[in-house]
Design an enzyme around this catalytic site. Structure first.
Site, PDB file in Angstrom:
ATOM      1  N   ASN A  23       0.807  -1.225   0.000  1.00 27.10           N
ATOM      2  CA  ASN A  23       0.000   0.000   0.000  1.00 27.10           C
ATOM      3  C   ASN A  23       0.841   1.276   0.000  1.00 27.10           C
ATOM      4  O   ASN A  23       0.349   2.366   0.260  1.00 27.10           O
ATOM      5  CB  ASN A  23      -0.982   0.006   1.182  1.00 27.10           C
ATOM      6  CG  ASN A  23      -0.256   0.139   2.513  1.00 27.10           C
ATOM      7  OD1 ASN A  23       0.971   0.010   2.575  1.00 27.10           O
ATOM      8  ND2 ASN A  23      -0.990   0.413   3.572  1.00 27.10           N
ATOM      9  N   ASP A  98       2.377 -17.497  14.048  1.00 28.03           N
ATOM     10  CA  ASP A  98       3.275 -17.471  15.194  1.00 28.03           C
ATOM     11  C   ASP A  98       2.416 -17.316  16.438  1.00 28.03           C
ATOM     12  O   ASP A  98       1.501 -16.496  16.465  1.00 28.03           O
ATOM     13  CB  ASP A  98       4.225 -16.269  15.069  1.00 28.03           C
ATOM     14  CG  ASP A  98       5.655 -16.627  15.439  1.00 28.03           C
ATOM     15  OD1 ASP A  98       5.855 -17.108  16.575  1.00 28.03           O
ATOM     16  OD2 ASP A  98       6.560 -16.429  14.613  1.00 28.03           O
ATOM     17  N   ASP A 199       6.394 -19.745  19.843  1.00 34.09           N
ATOM     18  CA  ASP A 199       7.604 -18.972  20.141  1.00 34.09           C
ATOM     19  C   ASP A 199       8.186 -19.351  21.505  1.00 34.09           C
ATOM     20  O   ASP A 199       7.450 -19.432  22.491  1.00 34.09           O
ATOM     21  CB  ASP A 199       7.206 -17.491  20.124  1.00 34.09           C
ATOM     22  CG  ASP A 199       8.382 -16.546  20.230  1.00 34.09           C
ATOM     23  OD1 ASP A 199       9.210 -16.529  19.311  1.00 34.09           O
ATOM     24  OD2 ASP A 199       8.476 -15.827  21.238  1.00 34.09           O
ATOM     25  N   GLU A 253       9.466 -23.566  18.995  1.00 34.45           N
ATOM     26  CA  GLU A 253      10.831 -23.042  18.986  1.00 34.45           C
ATOM     27  C   GLU A 253      11.470 -23.384  20.322  1.00 34.45           C
ATOM     28  O   GLU A 253      10.900 -23.114  21.384  1.00 34.45           O
ATOM     29  CB  GLU A 253      10.831 -21.530  18.783  1.00 34.45           C
ATOM     30  CG  GLU A 253      12.244 -20.992  18.605  1.00 34.45           C
ATOM     31  CD  GLU A 253      12.393 -19.520  18.944  1.00 34.45           C
ATOM     32  OE1 GLU A 253      13.345 -18.907  18.459  1.00 34.45           O
ATOM     33  OE2 GLU A 253      11.572 -18.982  19.711  1.00 34.45           O
ATOM     34  N   HIS A 325      14.416 -15.141  10.803  1.00 36.76           N
ATOM     35  CA  HIS A 325      14.532 -13.713  11.150  1.00 36.76           C
ATOM     36  C   HIS A 325      15.433 -13.464  12.358  1.00 36.76           C
ATOM     37  O   HIS A 325      15.620 -12.320  12.747  1.00 36.76           O
ATOM     38  CB  HIS A 325      13.137 -13.167  11.432  1.00 36.76           C
ATOM     39  CG  HIS A 325      12.524 -13.829  12.641  1.00 36.76           C
ATOM     40  ND1 HIS A 325      12.213 -15.177  12.674  1.00 36.76           N
ATOM     41  CD2 HIS A 325      12.236 -13.343  13.860  1.00 36.76           C
ATOM     42  CE1 HIS A 325      11.739 -15.464  13.868  1.00 36.76           C
ATOM     43  NE2 HIS A 325      11.739 -14.385  14.602  1.00 36.76           N
ATOM     44  N   ASP A 326      15.963 -14.525  12.970  1.00 40.36           N
ATOM     45  CA  ASP A 326      16.794 -14.354  14.165  1.00 40.36           C
ATOM     46  C   ASP A 326      18.283 -14.546  13.911  1.00 40.36           C
ATOM     47  O   ASP A 326      19.072 -14.488  14.856  1.00 40.36           O
ATOM     48  CB  ASP A 326      16.358 -15.356  15.247  1.00 40.36           C
ATOM     49  CG  ASP A 326      15.022 -14.992  15.857  1.00 40.36           C
ATOM     50  OD1 ASP A 326      14.688 -13.793  15.874  1.00 40.36           O
ATOM     51  OD2 ASP A 326      14.306 -15.906  16.310  1.00 40.36           O
TER      52      ASP A 326
HETATM   53  C1  GLC Z   1      11.899 -15.949  19.425  1.00 45.07           C
HETATM   54  C2  GLC Z   1      11.675 -15.144  18.181  1.00 45.07           C
HETATM   55  C3  GLC Z   1      12.476 -13.893  18.276  1.00 45.07           C
HETATM   56  C4  GLC Z   1      11.997 -13.119  19.468  1.00 45.07           C
HETATM   57  C5  GLC Z   1      12.042 -13.965  20.745  1.00 45.07           C
HETATM   58  C6  GLC Z   1      11.241 -13.342  21.839  1.00 45.07           C
HETATM   59  O1  GLC Z   1      13.213 -16.357  19.557  1.00 45.07           O
HETATM   60  O2  GLC Z   1      11.974 -15.898  17.045  1.00 45.07           O
HETATM   61  O3  GLC Z   1      12.417 -13.118  17.126  1.00 45.07           O
HETATM   62  O4  GLC Z   1      12.777 -11.977  19.634  1.00 45.07           O
HETATM   63  O5  GLC Z   1      11.491 -15.233  20.539  1.00 45.07           O
HETATM   64  O6  GLC Z   1       9.876 -13.384  21.523  1.00 45.07           O
HETATM   65 CA    CA Z   2       2.595  -1.107   3.655  1.00 47.08          CA
END
Ligand code: GLC
Ligand code: CA
Length: 556
Positions: A23, A98, A199, A253, A325-326
């Site tokens: 957008n 998530d 998570d 995780e 992403h970590d």
């Molecule tokens: C998990 C997520 C991470 C987040 C952490 C706390 O490790 O993948 O990105 O910062 O949990 O929620």
């Molecule tokens: Ca956007």
């Protein structure tokens, strides 16, 4: 109904802020995802895992949730979410959300009420008085900040936050909190999602009394909540959702997880979780945290791979990943930016022929690499900011602090996806919320689509090859050349059919010999990252980051 639909497929992970802006406000969103669903499908994956899409003040980019029942206005609303979900399903893509329930945001209504003593929320979080001497309630260390206790003036108490102070830990021992979790799960399942990635789920049960810790290697306090005393009881409670949604997929995780311990979570029909994200193979170039970096150690990587492959065989199921992403981008860590495409293909083969469900992270399929920015203000991740503060407290000069942060920061995997050589890498017409890696004119999806030898097409070929392949689904794993610091060699074997994977983790030539123990009748080349060059019967000398994959018929 086949509960185990997740075994013969791969997932694609979307970190929504940086995926695609639909957008025109410079922030990735669900309209952008909608546009790209056909692209995702074209990769050969069977599902999407969304990093948090919920309302969040972004202390930790969505992992601090202030409303579990709404989509963040940055990303859209429930209407566009439903549209994405429907189109994904019509393309045959599963959608996994998530579920972040170890903690909420401090802005969550529960926390706001809890700190003011409004029932029934007072006991939703972990509040403690100071010690008799006025000190912190215990001596635990924080995962994201050095402290894990934050004084709250409103409550007149400390609250526990294992992660940032904007992420207070929920009190999972409170049955009302667990009911809330069930309600959140039901809400999204009834909308049609197919499961959850839970998570830091193995941290939700804390040892009663939150005792002080002694001297430990690692984080003080962690042994009092990592796979804590009531973890299985709580996970079993959440698993009961299968009575209502028998197809629901549960992935956890699990930092600090070992394969031996993992079996208590992922083995058997009544398993707590269908699979886990462990971290052991993410530690091949660091010690305990990615900020304590060591030279890349292939033997460490191989040990982690092989242990999980062997221990879980016929008992549990592996989740396979090299990026999310970590973590910084894997080519910049375990491969080579100089041999970007070659090492990217080699790394793809190093994990995609293993047994398990692969997860591909946005941008991994085109071989995106790390960023390197001049100043700490240029970085967005709360962990990078905290590490900088710690360095300053230790009087480290800026140069040294930045040298620690640059190769380690999670920001490297969070730059906007590079879609084209156009403005802002085709991510957005507007100024993007975060830096676009300046290599976008060369590294982008459009360029990769045009180039038949691109990493993108290679990933597609591998993912398609995996589908319905018995050797990959069921074959026994075996590692060769275990002592080598340069080669990773493994086979998979099932009912007389086999696959041999030879990966070189160096630019130097290495003389590889086919293992004598390998009893094969025929061997056909399947995949490689270089133009075919026939191997001699005894072996071949590797080119930089070369990989060769063979399909074999085995004797007996
Ligand atoms: C998990 C997520 C991470 C987040 C952490 C706390 O490790 O993948 O990105 O910062 O949990 O929620
Ligand atoms: Ca956007």
């Amino acid at each position: 109904m086949n509960r185990e639909w997740y075994k013969d497929m791969a997932f694609y992970q979307i970190w929504p802020r940086s995926f695609k802006d639909g957008n025109g406000d410079g922030i990735g969103d669900l309209w952008g995802v909608y546009e790209k669903l056909d692209y995702i499908k074209s990769l050969g994956v069977g599902g999407i895992w969304f990093s948090p899409l919920y309302v969040s003040p972004n202390a930790d980019f969505g992992y601090d949730i202030s409303d579990y029942y709404q989509i963040s206005p940055d990303y859209g609303d429930l209407e566009i979410f439903d549209k994405v979900l429907q189109k994904a399903h019509s393309l045959g893509l599963k959608v996994v959300m998530d579920l972040v329930i170890n903690h909420t945001s401090i802005e969550h209504d529960w926390f706001q009420k809890s700190r003011r003593g409004i029932e029934p929320y007072t006991d939703y979080y972990i509040w403690r008085e100071p010690k008799a001497d006025g000190g912190k309630p215990n001596n635990w260390q924080g995962i994201f900040e050095s402290e894990c206790w934050q004084w709250d003036d409103v409550a007149g108490k400390y609250y526990l936050h294992l992660f940032s102070s904007g992420q207070p830990d929920l009190n999972m021992d409170n049955p009302l909190v667990r009911k809330e979790v069930e309600n959140i799960m039901r809400f999204w399942l009834s909308r049609g999602v197919d499961g959850f990635r839970e998570d830091v789920i193995t941290f939700i049960s804390k040892t009663e009394g939150l005792p002080d810790d002694g001297f430990v290697i690692g984080l003080r306090g962690m042994r009092f909540y990592e796979s804590g005393p009531r973890i299985h009881e709580y996970l079993q409670q959440y698993r009961r959702i299968l009575e209502e949604y028998p197809d629901c997929f549960l992935l956890g995780e699990a930092p600090m997880m070992t394969p031996k311990k993992a079996l208590s979570f992922v083995a058997g029909d009544k398993r707590d979780l269908d699979m886990m994200f462990h971290f052991q193979h993410m530690e091949a170039d660091c010690f305990l945290t990615e900020y304590l970096r060591l030279p890349f150690n292939l033997k460490k990587l191989k040990r982690a791979f092989s242990r999980w492959q062997k221990r879980l065989y016929n008992k549990g199921w592996n989740a396979l990943y090299l990026e999310n992403h970590d973590h910084p981008r894997v080519i910049s860590r375990y491969g080579s930016e100089q041999y970007r495409v070659e090492s990217g293909k080699m790394l793809a083969c190093a994990f995609l022929f293993q047994q398990g469900t692969p997860f591909l992270y946005q941008g991994q399929e085109i071989g995106m690499t790390n960023i390197s920015l001049p100043k700490i203000e240029d970085y967005a991740d709360c962990v990078a900011q905290d590490v900088y503060k710690r360095c300053k407290r230790m009087h480290l000069p800026d140069k040294a602090a930045m040298a620690l942060i640059r190769p380690a920061t999670r920001d490297s995997s969070r730059t906007p996806v590079q879609w084209s050589a156009g403005k802002n890498g085709g991510f957005s017409e507007a100024e993007p919320w975060f830096y676009v890696n300046q290599n976008y004119p060369e590294i982008n999806v459009e360029a990769a689509e045009r180039d038949p030898d691109s990493l993108l097409h290679f990933y597609r070929a591998l993912l398609n090859y995996r589908k319905g392949n018995d050797v990959i689904l069921k074959g026994k794993y075996r590692e060769y050349e275990k002592q080598s610091r340069k080669l990773y060699v493994y086979t998979r074997e099932y009912q007389g059919k086999g696959i041999l994977v030879v990966c070189s983790f160096t630019e130097k030539p290495v003389a590889f010999q086919f293992p004598k123990k390998l009893k094969v009748e025929t061997m056909e080349p399947l995949f490689s990252n270089y133009a075919a060059e026939p191997a001699k019967p005894e072996g071949f000398t590797t080119r930089p980051y070369e990989v060769r994959v063979y399909s074999c018929r085995t004797k007996g």
